[in-house]
Design a protein around this motif. Structure first.
Motif, PDB file in Angstrom:
ATOM      1  N   ILE A   2       0.834  -1.203   0.000  1.00 43.37           N
ATOM      2  CA  ILE A   2       0.000   0.000   0.000  1.00 43.37           C
ATOM      3  C   ILE A   2       0.867   1.251   0.000  1.00 43.37           C
ATOM      4  O   ILE A   2       0.635   2.198  -0.778  1.00 43.37           O
ATOM      5  N   SER A   3       1.892   1.279   0.858  1.00 44.26           N
ATOM      6  CA  SER A   3       2.767   2.453   0.919  1.00 44.26           C
ATOM      7  C   SER A   3       3.531   2.656  -0.373  1.00 44.26           C
ATOM      8  O   SER A   3       3.697   3.790  -0.845  1.00 44.26           O
ATOM      9  N   PRO A  69     -12.259  -5.018  -4.902  1.00 45.03           N
ATOM     10  CA  PRO A  69     -11.368  -6.060  -5.431  1.00 45.03           C
ATOM     11  C   PRO A  69      -9.906  -5.606  -5.453  1.00 45.03           C
ATOM     12  O   PRO A  69      -9.612  -4.449  -5.739  1.00 45.03           O
ATOM     13  N   VAL A  70      -9.019  -6.500  -5.144  1.00 44.45           N
ATOM     14  CA  VAL A  70      -7.564  -6.299  -5.116  1.00 44.45           C
ATOM     15  C   VAL A  70      -7.156  -5.429  -3.926  1.00 44.45           C
ATOM     16  O   VAL A  70      -6.345  -5.834  -3.089  1.00 44.45           O
ATOM     17  N   LEU A  71      -7.734  -4.214  -3.834  1.00 44.46           N
ATOM     18  CA  LEU A  71      -7.392  -3.323  -2.731  1.00 44.46           C
ATOM     19  C   LEU A  71      -7.731  -3.964  -1.387  1.00 44.46           C
ATOM     20  O   LEU A  71      -6.922  -3.933  -0.455  1.00 44.46           O
ATOM     21  N   GLY A  72      -8.929  -4.549  -1.291  1.00 43.77           N
ATOM     22  CA  GLY A  72      -9.338  -5.148  -0.034  1.00 43.77           C
ATOM     23  C   GLY A  72      -8.395  -6.248   0.418  1.00 43.77           C
ATOM     24  O   GLY A  72      -8.052  -6.355   1.603  1.00 43.77           O
ATOM     25  N   GLY A  73      -7.951  -7.070  -0.531  1.00 38.94           N
ATOM     26  CA  GLY A  73      -7.017  -8.139  -0.194  1.00 38.94           C
ATOM     27  C   GLY A  73      -5.684  -7.604   0.281  1.00 38.94           C
ATOM     28  O   GLY A  73      -5.090  -8.127   1.240  1.00 38.94           O
ATOM     29  N   ARG A  77      -4.006  -8.248   3.970  1.00 38.35           N
ATOM     30  CA  ARG A  77      -2.699  -8.906   4.089  1.00 38.35           C
ATOM     31  C   ARG A  77      -1.710  -8.069   4.885  1.00 38.35           C
ATOM     32  O   ARG A  77      -0.869  -8.608   5.611  1.00 38.35           O
ATOM     33  N   GLU A  78      -1.796  -6.747   4.752  1.00 34.81           N
ATOM     34  CA  GLU A  78      -0.820  -5.880   5.400  1.00 34.81           C
ATOM     35  C   GLU A  78      -1.241  -5.449   6.798  1.00 34.81           C
ATOM     36  O   GLU A  78      -0.547  -4.663   7.444  1.00 34.81           O
ATOM     37  N   GLY A  79      -2.387  -5.939   7.263  1.00 33.74           N
ATOM     38  CA  GLY A  79      -2.785  -5.669   8.635  1.00 33.74           C
ATOM     39  C   GLY A  79      -3.411  -4.317   8.876  1.00 33.74           C
ATOM     40  O   GLY A  79      -3.472  -3.855  10.024  1.00 33.74           O
TER      41      GLY A  79
END
Length: 215
Positions: A2-3, A69-73, A77-79
């Motif tokens: 994300i970062s 989609p995609v963003l939510g996963g 994953r990154e907490g």
């Protein structure tokens, strides 16, 4: 992830500059980062700015993003922490944030809890804060560093149509964006007083960010 994505996107949509309180030093592990929220675009700007300072925070954000989609996963994953406002599970977000702080992560929270309803793209002082940052600080004893951002409404603001148009044209317009990270603040015990202190600190950081737009 994300970062790193934010770090790529932010310079595409505007000319971003970042400053931090010179005397405060680097952002310490286990810090609560409280930012002002003005636009759907500003999380990207703030996360990208923090990455420049060596910080990749756990972000508290509206739970609806986890359904994208995609963003939510990636968020899961990154907490990062979904906030389910107005539900019986709303308090779970602060519990998860406390766990992240205890593990040495920095947590980014938006004090206002939402973006303003107004349609213009101008800068205005942060709206009143919700009690979340104060309650999190009281529970954990963690320091707060105020984050002020300015310029994101020039990317996206107003009606849905205007927001889309703004985002599409921003890479051509390249508006100025500035993020300022203030000095650490230890909030008082009483929630109402702590909320006022946090709001004041973020407002001061925002004023510095507004000044930075013209620098």
């Amino acid at each position: 992830m994300i970062s790193s994505i934010a770090a790529v996107l932010a310079p595409v949509f505007g000319r971003m500059s970042v400053t931090a309180d010179a005397a405060a030093g680097p952002v310490a592990d286990g810090t609560i980062l409280v930012a002002n929220h003005t636009s759907l675009a500003d999380p990207v700007v703030v996360v990208a700015a923090l990455r420049r300072l060596g910080v990749e925070p756990v972000v508290m954000a509206a739970a609806g993003l986890w359904r994208v989609p995609v963003l939510g996963g990636a968020l899961a994953r990154e907490g990062h922490i979904p906030v389910r406002r107005g539900t019986a599970r709303a308090a779970e977000a602060l519990d998860a944030a406390a766990e992240a702080l205890a593990a040495g992560r920095c947590v980014l929270i938006y004090g206002e809890g939402g973006i303003p309803a107004r349609r213009d793209s101008g800068e205005r002082a942060p709206l009143p804060f919700r009690s979340g940052p104060a309650r999190l600080a009281r529970t954990t004893g963690a320091p707060v560093r105020p984050v002020g951002q300015a310029g994101a409404r020039r990317i996206s603001s107003g009606t849905a149509t205007k927001q889309i148009a703004g985002a599409v044209t921003a890479p051509v317009r390249r508006p100025r964006l500035h993020v300022h990270v203030g000095a650490p603040v230890f909030l008082p015990e009483h929630v109402a007083e702590a909320t006022a202190v946090a709001h004041g600190a973020v407002t001061a950081a925002w004023r510095t960010a507004v000044t930075g737009l013209a620098a």
